[in-house]
Design a protein around this motif. Structure first.
Motif, PDB file in Angstrom:
ATOM      1  N   UNK A  22       0.841  -1.203   0.000  1.00 11.06           N
ATOM      2  CA  UNK A  22       0.000   0.000   0.000  1.00 11.06           C
ATOM      3  C   UNK A  22       0.872   1.248   0.000  1.00 11.06           C
ATOM      4  N   UNK A  23       0.377   2.262  -0.661  1.00 15.38           N
ATOM      5  CA  UNK A  23       1.007   3.579  -0.615  1.00 15.38           C
ATOM      6  C   UNK A  23      -0.103   4.581  -0.330  1.00 15.38           C
ATOM      7  N   UNK A  24       0.165   5.488   0.596  1.00 16.13           N
ATOM      8  CA  UNK A  24      -0.793   6.539   0.927  1.00 16.13           C
ATOM      9  C   UNK A  24      -0.246   7.865   0.426  1.00 16.13           C
ATOM     10  N   UNK A  41      -5.220   9.370  -0.577  1.00 18.27           N
ATOM     11  CA  UNK A  41      -5.411   8.297  -1.547  1.00 18.27           C
ATOM     12  C   UNK A  41      -4.647   7.069  -1.094  1.00 18.27           C
ATOM     13  N   UNK A  42      -5.352   5.939  -1.024  1.00 19.89           N
ATOM     14  CA  UNK A  42      -4.699   4.657  -0.768  1.00 19.89           C
ATOM     15  C   UNK A  42      -4.562   3.964  -2.111  1.00 19.89           C
ATOM     16  N   UNK A  43      -3.353   3.576  -2.443  1.00 16.29           N
ATOM     17  CA  UNK A  43      -3.089   2.844  -3.668  1.00 16.29           C
ATOM     18  C   UNK A  43      -2.512   1.493  -3.261  1.00 16.29           C
ATOM     19  N   UNK A  44      -3.143   0.425  -3.726  1.00 13.89           N
ATOM     20  CA  UNK A  44      -2.714  -0.915  -3.337  1.00 13.89           C
ATOM     21  C   UNK A  44      -2.356  -1.703  -4.599  1.00 13.89           C
ATOM     22  N   UNK A  45      -1.174  -2.302  -4.574  1.00 10.69           N
ATOM     23  CA  UNK A  45      -0.669  -3.038  -5.730  1.00 10.69           C
ATOM     24  C   UNK A  45      -1.122  -4.496  -5.666  1.00 10.69           C
ATOM     25  N   UNK A  46      -1.666  -4.981  -6.768  1.00  3.52           N
ATOM     26  CA  UNK A  46      -2.077  -6.371  -6.890  1.00  3.52           C
ATOM     27  C   UNK A  46      -1.279  -7.007  -8.023  1.00  3.52           C
ATOM     28  N   UNK A  47      -0.619  -8.122  -7.728  1.00 11.59           N
ATOM     29  CA  UNK A  47       0.185  -8.825  -8.723  1.00 11.59           C
ATOM     30  C   UNK A  47      -0.564 -10.068  -9.182  1.00 11.59           C
ATOM     31  N   UNK A  48      -0.649 -10.226 -10.487  1.00 11.52           N
ATOM     32  CA  UNK A  48      -1.321 -11.385 -11.087  1.00 11.52           C
ATOM     33  C   UNK A  48      -0.353 -12.553 -11.166  1.00 11.52           C
ATOM     34  N   UNK A  49      -0.879 -13.744 -11.407  1.00  6.31           N
ATOM     35  CA  UNK A  49      -0.041 -14.939 -11.506  1.00  6.31           C
ATOM     36  C   UNK A  49       0.976 -14.847 -12.637  1.00  6.31           C
ATOM     37  N   UNK A  55      -3.124  -1.495  -9.923  1.00  6.91           N
ATOM     38  CA  UNK A  55      -3.321  -0.776  -8.675  1.00  6.91           C
ATOM     39  C   UNK A  55      -4.800  -0.482  -8.484  1.00  6.91           C
ATOM     40  N   UNK A  56      -5.255  -0.605  -7.255  1.00  5.93           N
ATOM     41  CA  UNK A  56      -6.600  -0.163  -6.898  1.00  5.93           C
ATOM     42  C   UNK A  56      -6.430   1.054  -6.011  1.00  5.93           C
ATOM     43  N   UNK A  57      -7.193   2.089  -6.307  1.00  9.02           N
ATOM     44  CA  UNK A  57      -7.062   3.329  -5.549  1.00  9.02           C
ATOM     45  C   UNK A  57      -8.386   3.704  -4.911  1.00  9.02           C
ATOM     46  N   UNK A  58      -8.293   4.220  -3.698  1.00  7.81           N
ATOM     47  CA  UNK A  58      -9.440   4.742  -2.966  1.00  7.81           C
ATOM     48  C   UNK A  58      -9.064   6.133  -2.480  1.00  7.81           C
ATOM     49  N   UNK A  59      -9.975   7.067  -2.640  1.00 12.43           N
ATOM     50  CA  UNK A  59      -9.642   8.448  -2.325  1.00 12.43           C
ATOM     51  C   UNK A  59     -10.676   9.038  -1.366  1.00 12.43           C
TER      52      UNK A  59
END
Length: 125
Positions: A22-24, A41-49, A55-59
């Motif tokens: 996560x990065x804020x 803003x919260x940015x969360x990194x999701x890695x695929x197989x 990234x998913x972001x919430x503000x």
């Protein structure tokens, strides 16, 4: 006015907090009326197989009229957590390199539910 000039005017002051995946982002921005507000803003990194990621972001938009109440409640909530659970991080699963470690004795034992199982033949009934 160029688009870059607008962006520079909009973003007044910024800070970044990196926390594992996560990065804020904390940004002071300006309204059209040149008043200030904060975005978190919260940015969360999701890695695929396959190795790709997204990234998913919430503000959250926080306006001056809400600063005092927001700050008071945030302080109360963080104090509550620290008083009841301390500062030690209990779950390390949020860490990028987290791997569950098994005790050799524990990994060789059967789960509790299987330990208490009684094997009964139908002939015994």
């Amino acid at each position: 006015m160029r688009e870059n000039d607008m962006l520079e005017k909009d973003e007044i002051f910024s800070k970044v907090l990196r926390a594992g995946r996560r990065t804020y982002f904390f940004d002071v921005r300006a309204t059209k009326a040149d008043d200030y507000y904060i975005t978190i803003t919260e940015s969360k990194k999701f890695t695929e197989e396959d190795g790709s990621f997204h990234f998913k972001k919430h503000k959250i938009y926080l306006y001056k009229e809400d600063f005092a109440a927001f700050s008071e409640i945030l302080s109360e909530m963080t104090d509550y957590v620290l008083q009841h659970k301390g500062e030690e991080v209990i779950s390390e699963r949020h860490q990028k390199d987290f791997k569950r470690e098994y005790n050799q004795e524990t990994s060789e034992e059967k789960p509790t539910s299987e330990k208490s199982f009684t094997d009964i033949d139908f002939d015994d009934i």
